[in-house]
Write an enzyme that holds these catalytic residues in place. Structure first.
Site, mmCIF file in Angstrom:
data_model
loop_
_atom_site.group_PDB
_atom_site.id
_atom_site.type_symbol
_atom_site.label_atom_id
_atom_site.label_comp_id
_atom_site.label_asym_id
_atom_site.label_seq_id
_atom_site.Cartn_x
_atom_site.Cartn_y
_atom_site.Cartn_z
ATOM 1 N N ALA A 63 1.190 -1.293 0.040
ATOM 2 C CA ALA A 63 0.141 0.286 0.267
ATOM 3 C C ALA A 63 0.828 1.535 0.231
ATOM 4 O O ALA A 63 0.371 2.205 0.217
ATOM 5 C CB ALA A 63 -0.998 -0.164 1.147
ATOM 6 N N ASN A 113 0.974 -2.108 8.315
ATOM 7 C CA ASN A 113 2.452 -2.954 7.499
ATOM 8 C C ASN A 113 3.026 -1.821 6.701
ATOM 9 O O ASN A 113 4.673 -2.273 6.828
ATOM 10 C CB ASN A 113 1.780 -3.307 7.319
ATOM 11 C CG ASN A 113 1.419 -5.016 7.498
ATOM 12 O OD1 ASN A 113 1.793 -5.819 8.427
ATOM 13 N ND2 ASN A 113 -0.480 -4.888 7.709
ATOM 14 N N HIS A 163 -0.915 8.004 3.309
ATOM 15 C CA HIS A 163 0.855 8.034 3.653
ATOM 16 C C HIS A 163 1.873 8.710 3.474
ATOM 17 O O HIS A 163 1.672 9.262 2.125
ATOM 18 C CB HIS A 163 0.860 6.378 3.515
ATOM 19 C CG HIS A 163 0.534 5.563 4.215
ATOM 20 N ND1 HIS A 163 0.467 4.891 5.364
ATOM 21 C CD2 HIS A 163 -0.300 4.439 3.277
ATOM 22 C CE1 HIS A 163 -0.619 4.295 5.192
ATOM 23 N NE2 HIS A 163 -1.003 4.246 4.136
HETATM 24 N N1 LIG Z 1 1.907 -4.478 3.474
HETATM 25 C C1 LIG Z 1 0.880 -3.960 3.161
HETATM 26 O O1 LIG Z 1 1.278 -2.974 1.985
HETATM 27 C C2 LIG Z 1 -0.480 -4.182 3.765
HETATM 28 C C3 LIG Z 1 -0.697 -5.553 4.035
HETATM 29 N N2 LIG Z 1 -2.063 -5.164 4.779
HETATM 30 C C4 LIG Z 1 -2.098 -6.926 5.517
HETATM 31 O O2 LIG Z 1 -2.050 -8.009 4.477
HETATM 32 C C5 LIG Z 1 -3.076 -9.262 5.128
HETATM 33 C C6 LIG Z 1 -4.511 -9.467 4.524
HETATM 34 O O3 LIG Z 1 -5.481 -7.913 3.806
HETATM 35 P P1 LIG Z 1 -6.560 -8.156 4.183
HETATM 36 O O4 LIG Z 1 -6.931 -9.024 2.606
HETATM 37 O O5 LIG Z 1 -7.359 -6.874 4.350
HETATM 38 O O6 LIG Z 1 -7.229 -9.388 4.251
HETATM 39 P P2 LIG Z 1 -8.737 -9.793 5.641
HETATM 40 O O7 LIG Z 1 -7.997 -9.127 7.134
HETATM 41 O O8 LIG Z 1 -9.794 -8.957 5.317
HETATM 42 O O9 LIG Z 1 -8.414 -11.738 5.560
HETATM 43 C C7 LIG Z 1 -7.700 -11.590 5.598
HETATM 44 C C8 LIG Z 1 -8.235 -13.803 5.560
HETATM 45 O O10 LIG Z 1 -7.484 -14.471 6.002
HETATM 46 C C9 LIG Z 1 -8.393 -16.101 6.558
HETATM 47 N N3 LIG Z 1 -8.001 -16.509 7.297
HETATM 48 C C10 LIG Z 1 -8.158 -16.478 8.588
HETATM 49 N N4 LIG Z 1 -8.380 -17.752 9.728
HETATM 50 C C11 LIG Z 1 -7.154 -18.686 8.912
HETATM 51 C C12 LIG Z 1 -6.898 -19.538 9.007
HETATM 52 N N5 LIG Z 1 -6.751 -19.974 9.632
HETATM 53 N N6 LIG Z 1 -6.076 -20.422 8.098
HETATM 54 C C13 LIG Z 1 -6.023 -19.790 6.217
HETATM 55 N N7 LIG Z 1 -6.539 -18.712 6.271
HETATM 56 C C14 LIG Z 1 -7.376 -17.855 7.235
HETATM 57 C C15 LIG Z 1 -9.312 -14.755 6.469
HETATM 58 O O11 LIG Z 1 -9.929 -15.899 5.851
HETATM 59 P P3 LIG Z 1 -12.257 -15.861 5.957
HETATM 60 O O12 LIG Z 1 -12.574 -14.905 4.621
HETATM 61 O O13 LIG Z 1 -12.348 -17.138 5.688
HETATM 62 O O14 LIG Z 1 -11.840 -15.398 7.016
HETATM 63 C C16 LIG Z 1 -9.488 -14.276 5.375
HETATM 64 O O15 LIG Z 1 -10.242 -14.506 3.836
HETATM 65 C C17 LIG Z 1 -3.526 -8.321 6.885
HETATM 66 O O16 LIG Z 1 -2.948 -8.878 7.782
HETATM 67 C C18 LIG Z 1 -3.146 -6.660 6.474
HETATM 68 O O17 LIG Z 1 -2.837 -6.379 7.590
HETATM 69 C C19 LIG Z 1 -2.884 -5.115 4.109
HETATM 70 C C20 LIG Z 1 -3.124 -4.113 3.374
HETATM 71 C C21 LIG Z 1 -1.816 -3.325 3.109
HETATM 72 O O1 LIG Z 2 -0.420 -0.923 6.438
HETATM 73 C C1 LIG Z 2 -1.036 -1.493 6.258
HETATM 74 O O2 LIG Z 2 -1.477 -2.572 6.503
HETATM 75 C C2 LIG Z 2 -2.665 -0.553 5.759
HETATM 76 C C3 LIG Z 2 -2.184 0.419 5.195
HETATM 77 O O3 LIG Z 2 -1.798 1.671 5.704
HETATM 78 C C4 LIG Z 2 -3.023 0.959 3.713
HETATM 79 O O4 LIG Z 2 -4.149 0.070 3.143
HETATM 80 O O5 LIG Z 2 -2.878 1.998 3.322
#
Ligand SMILES: NC(=O)C1=CN([C@@H]2O[C@H](COP(=O)(O)OP(=O)(O)OC[C@H]3O[C@@H](n4cnc5c(N)ncnc54)[C@H](OP(=O)(O)O)[C@@H]3O)[C@@H](O)[C@H]2O)C=CC1
Ligand SMILES: O=C([O-])CC(=O)C(=O)O
EC number: 1.4.1.21
Length: 282
Positions: free
Chosen positions: A136, A204, A234
């Site tokens: 992001a 993140n 950001h």
């Molecule tokens: N690096 C970056 O720039 C960014 C990182 N992120 C991070 O990326 C990650 C994913 O975000 P996002 O797409 O919004 O996801 P969500 O938090 O909306 O969804 C998480 C997914 O993980 C699944 N899950 C939960 N528990 C398990 C398990 N035990 N086994 C398998 N799957 C599981 C859920 O399943 P179910 O659908 O069945 O409930 C869901 O599909 C987060 O940690 C977020 O903070 C987000 C934005 C930016």
């Molecule tokens: O860093 C993250 O986890 C998500 C975030 O800030 C964005 O999506 O802008």
């Protein structure tokens, strides 16, 4: 004779499709899975994992080629590359099996890497790789380039709508109430390492920035909750011995208000680079 034979052996290797597993079917996982299903050169969607696979039944049925649906501990048998896009607490159980087999794990829950730093050593020992995409954020190519020289300082200011921050452990632990604010409120001023603990699902990007640059203890971060905002904003400022630069990005949230839409696109761009004949950017 020998070099000729070598070349003939190498060709099929280059043509072999890499199998990708997606752990987590939130907005990031689904969008990346759809792109793989549509076709990315040299890659196939082999497996996915979700907490409640039944919930995704119709969506899985809409794919051209249905991947295997597996628990996360089985993904590394089915794929060469993992895309970790699940809750941060699952990072280790997704990444470790891949890197210890010398495979690649693309990590979105970058904040959780700080409490699992030994995974990097595990990858190094076994010839695996952990890849943190720009996600992001913006400009990690410039930050990694500046870090080849000397970076003096990295500061980031994040502004998010209230629902992009609500429920973060830092707010709960410090009794900071943001639901009824009428004006922007600074809720955090500290390091990227502290932010990763206090905002594991929201910042993140700060940890990714710190890993690209001067590390989680020297990268400074302010977080503001702003009730007038509809985007996650950001702004990053870097001062180094090669350049001074500032960058900002206004992310449109996905169905998950904490997650910007561009995050999945960043992963798709990274996947497209794997077998591309022309790669642009560091
Ligand atoms: N690096 C970056 O720039 C960014 C990182 N992120 C991070 O990326 C990650 C994913 O975000 P996002 O797409 O919004 O996801 P969500 O938090 O909306 O969804 C998480 C997914 O993980 C699944 N899950 C939960 N528990 C398990 C398990 N035990 N086994 C398998 N799957 C599981 C859920 O399943 P179910 O659908 O069945 O409930 C869901 O599909 C987060 O940690 C977020 O903070 C987000 C934005 C930016
Ligand atoms: O860093 C993250 O986890 C998500 C975030 O800030 C964005 O999506 O802008």
């Amino acid at each position: 004779m020998a070099p000729f034979r070598k070349e003939r052996e190498a060709k099929p290797m280059a043509n072999t499709s890499l199998r990708v597993a997606i752990a987590g079917l939130g907005p990031i996982g689904k969008k990346v899975a759809e792109a793989l299903d549509q076709g990315i050169d040299g890659l196939t969607l082999a497996a996915v994992s979700a907490q409640n696979p039944e919930k995704h039944h119709n969506w899985l049925g809409s794919l051209k080629k249905k991947p295997a649906v597996l628990p996360i501990e089985k993904l590394s048998d089915a794929a060469d590359i993992a895309i970790e896009c699940a809750p941060a607490k699952l990072l280790r159980s997704i990444v470790a099996p891949f890197v210890e087999k010398g495979k690649t794990a693309i990590v979105l829950s970058a904040g959780a890497l700080l409490e699992n730093e030994d995974l990097v050593e595990l990858a190094r020992k076994n010839g695996g790789q952990i890849v943190v995409p720009t996600g992001a954020l913006i400009g990690l190519d410039a930050v990694t380039a500046a870090a080849v020289g000397e970076i003096h300082s990295v500061r980031m200011v994040t502004r998010k709508p209230v629902n992009g921050l609500a429920g973060a452990p830092f707010l709960v632990e410090n009794n900071i109430e943001i639901e009824s604010i009428k004006e922007p409120l600074k809720i955090f001023d500290g390091t990227a390492r502290e932010a990763a603990k206090g905002f594991p699902a929201n910042l993140n990007v700060a940890v990714a920035l710190s890993l690209a640059g001067i590390g989680p203890d020297r990268t400074r971060l302010e977080i503001w909750a702003d009730p007038a905002l509809t985007r996650n904003v950001h702004r990053v400022e870097v001062d180094s011995d090669s350049a001074r630069f500032s960058m900002s990005i206004e992310n449109i949230p996905s169905e998950n208000p904490k997650t910007g839409r561009i995050t999945a696109l960043s992963v798709i761009a990274l996947l497209r680079k794997q077998r591309a004949a022309l790669r642009v950017g560091t």
